[in-house]
Write a protein that holds these residues in place. Sequence first.
Motif, mmCIF file in Angstrom:
data_model
loop_
_atom_site.group_PDB
_atom_site.id
_atom_site.type_symbol
_atom_site.label_atom_id
_atom_site.label_comp_id
_atom_site.label_asym_id
_atom_site.label_seq_id
_atom_site.Cartn_x
_atom_site.Cartn_y
_atom_site.Cartn_z
ATOM 1 N N LYS A 236 0.845 -1.184 0.000
ATOM 2 C CA LYS A 236 0.000 0.000 0.000
ATOM 3 C C LYS A 236 0.888 1.244 0.000
ATOM 4 O O LYS A 236 1.631 1.478 0.944
ATOM 5 N N GLN B 104 -1.209 7.767 -1.078
ATOM 6 C CA GLN B 104 -1.915 8.247 -2.259
ATOM 7 C C GLN B 104 -1.878 9.762 -2.409
ATOM 8 O O GLN B 104 -2.515 10.306 -3.308
ATOM 9 N N ASP B 105 -1.164 10.462 -1.518
ATOM 10 C CA ASP B 105 -1.120 11.915 -1.617
ATOM 11 C C ASP B 105 -0.234 12.344 -2.774
ATOM 12 O O ASP B 105 0.816 11.773 -3.018
ATOM 13 N N LEU B 106 -0.697 13.376 -3.478
ATOM 14 C CA LEU B 106 0.008 13.914 -4.642
ATOM 15 C C LEU B 106 0.176 15.419 -4.462
ATOM 16 O O LEU B 106 -0.619 16.058 -3.781
ATOM 17 N N SER C 157 3.886 13.634 -5.835
ATOM 18 C CA SER C 157 4.728 12.645 -5.168
ATOM 19 C C SER C 157 5.980 13.257 -4.560
ATOM 20 O O SER C 157 6.596 12.662 -3.692
ATOM 21 N N ASN D 106 1.796 10.964 -10.389
ATOM 22 C CA ASN D 106 1.250 9.631 -10.116
ATOM 23 C C ASN D 106 1.925 9.006 -8.909
ATOM 24 O O ASN D 106 3.099 9.278 -8.618
ATOM 25 N N THR D 107 1.194 8.121 -8.246
ATOM 26 C CA THR D 107 1.767 7.289 -7.192
ATOM 27 C C THR D 107 2.280 5.993 -7.816
ATOM 28 O O THR D 107 1.912 5.652 -8.948
ATOM 29 N N SER E 188 1.282 3.149 -7.340
ATOM 30 C CA SER E 188 0.160 2.248 -7.623
ATOM 31 C C SER E 188 -0.484 2.548 -8.971
ATOM 32 O O SER E 188 -1.151 1.689 -9.545
ATOM 33 N N ASP E 189 -0.292 3.770 -9.475
ATOM 34 C CA ASP E 189 -0.960 4.198 -10.698
ATOM 35 C C ASP E 189 -0.059 4.179 -11.920
ATOM 36 O O ASP E 189 -0.562 4.240 -13.050
ATOM 37 N N LYS F 156 -11.179 -0.520 -6.422
ATOM 38 C CA LYS F 156 -9.914 0.201 -6.352
ATOM 39 C C LYS F 156 -8.732 -0.751 -6.398
ATOM 40 O O LYS F 156 -7.688 -0.463 -6.989
ATOM 41 N N TYR G 169 -2.743 -0.138 -13.653
ATOM 42 C CA TYR G 169 -1.789 0.961 -13.681
ATOM 43 C C TYR G 169 -1.338 1.197 -15.120
ATOM 44 O O TYR G 169 -1.403 0.312 -15.963
ATOM 45 N N TYR H 203 8.157 6.187 -0.186
ATOM 46 C CA TYR H 203 7.404 4.989 -0.570
ATOM 47 C C TYR H 203 8.078 3.673 -0.189
ATOM 48 O O TYR H 203 7.392 2.644 -0.116
#
Length: 729
Positions: free
Chosen positions: A253, A256-258, A260, A435-436, A438-439, A507, A512, A637
């Motif tokens: 996990k 998710q904050d952007l 980055s 992007n994170t 995860s994306d 989700k 990605y 991360y």
Amino acid sequence: MARKRRKKTKKITLNKYQIGFSFLGIGATFFFARFMAEGSPLFSIISIPSYFVFGELGSYIFFAVLFILGTYILINEKILKTGIFKKFFFLILATTGIFSFPLIEDSNHSPEDLGGWIGYTTVLGANFLLGGQEEAIKLAFIIAFLGIIIWILYSLNIKFSLWSLKFVVQEQPTSKKSQSQNKNDSKDNKEKTKTLFDYIPGTSGNQSNTNNNQPSTEKPQTDDTVKSLIKEKFNKKIDEKTHEKQEQIKQIKFPQDLPSFDTGILQPPQDSSDYEIDDSYLIEKAEAIKAKLDEFGIPVSIEGYNIGPTVIQIKIKPQAGIKIARIENLKKDLSLALKTKSLRVIAPIPGTEFVGVEIPNPKPQMVSLSEILGSNNFGKNIGKSQTNLTLGKGIDGNKVITPLDKMPHLLVAGATGSGKSVGINDFILSLIYQNTPSDLKFIMVDPKQVELGIYEGIPYLLSPIITEPEKAVKVLKWAVDFMNERYQKLKKQKVRNIDQYNKKVNKEDKMYRLIIIIDELADLMMSGSKKDTENYIARIAQMARAVGIHLILATQRPSVNVITGVIKANIPTRIAFGVVSLVDSRTILDSKGAEDLVGKGDMLYMDPNTKFPVRIQAPFVDTDETEEVVSKIKEKYMTGIEESQIYHPEIINILESKAETVTGGGGGDDDELVEQAIQIISETKKASATMLQRKLGIGFARAAKIMDILEERGVVGPADGAKPREIYV
């Protein structure tokens, strides 16, 4: 002579239920007699012999083991194949030996009170072997006991977790019919599944069917069974390992904050007031252009200026009846009059009635990446797409930002020192900013090994940085398969693209975006895998946009054998930094102009919407800035996450596997040549590159490569100087 008749003996067989219930019955009877009917004859018959043999404590262990063994046999098909009786016998010896430890310290104890005569005999043997060392004997029994427990658990394929005990029972063929069926199934799947064992000499690999006319010698069925079991176990371990890693990747996990990273760690924008151009300079250059054109009978008027970071564009308007091609032909004369080392004529400026004459800015201004990322234009574009590329500043001073998913692939070319590598870093950092992990994921190919290595270990990578062209071709093939898998998911959900899919699913199941960056395409095209590389790139470029896979291809050698017609046709969006010749400019852009760029990030951008090259100054980001961003990304991360956890297990297996064919796993003519080479070697019993060169009509380098592949497959032995190679077919 009368034949002697063999006496037929009736073979008594017991199934697993009969054996299991027998052990369960004996164990249950002992406990019933021991606790419920100690004075009964049944107790004497069962308990007293076990007490004499195993001792007071050992008898409990013996009958408990019988009970466990009976339970196991009832739930498991494998009774004798795992050697379970032998393992439990050793467990009883080790257990009764531990119960007999008091005999080591004091020989006055009675064996019946401890581990019985079995334990007493075991202890005496250990005492003799270890020279009477008490501590050594005890330690040996404890280690043996623990080792046997682990041995039994491993053979029963029991896996422990923190909350549950999981039994995994492997199905094995129990009859000749099932064995033959399993053999046929493995034969049918032979072409679909290839493992390391396909290339071990003597195993059933590709070389088995290369020459159907050659006589074959069948090997014993037991060897085939053993090999099939080994291959099955090997494949199962690989599948389990891959599945575990995939589950592990899903469990990661990321925040998710952007954005980055904070743009404050990048170099701040420069003050534009320090780079203002005097009007006198502009007037001087404009008058020089007008005077030179008047000399050749081309009257023009000066209509204005565009002052960019590194280039000044002077707008001129020819009078009616003047062909603008005449102005283009006077480029060298204008360059002489303006005393400039670089000059470019735009005839006409698209969408206007003017002709542009572009000359270098005497006070060039550096464009910083933070200036583009912090602009209002970039903020507005993020709301529409998360794949915006920071192209830089245009000649009119406007910031140019274009989403990659609209391109949807990008071809970049530029000579050494033109700013190509810096431009690639701009694209990577701008994508990371939006992007994170995860994306967004990257697959980076860097044959030069010095350009993209700085990104090693960031969570955005789907694999380690790939530096070998052969492995890069394999990964491109994997990307094609990965693309097809994603299309199946889209078909199942009845959607058309990745955006619709991500809105429809949970989700956790979102796709990605995958960006494949190849920093030097020429190395892949010149590595002997040109055909495969071209085909895979074309397949991805044609179809991968809808499933979120994009290509960024870069090369410093924009020749026709690197940027082929197939690649150009499928990648219409292109960027040309400074190149050395007009031919290179036409190869990348289908037009001239790139040879007149001033370098250091000065570039021409063209996509299907513009349809003509647009001059842009790319942002500058140095190595220290990039390292700082990478450090912050890892700090944010990668806390508590190992580098190996972020990589895709299938790609890791591909990178660690050996090449299957000359072309790195692709099919085609080279596959056929390998098969023909095996047939020739099996017929002639000779193996050399020169012989294959003559027989197959190919070059020596290709023949030598085929010999290397045959050596890897186990068809021929390694080279030993002047001695001929050994042949295994």
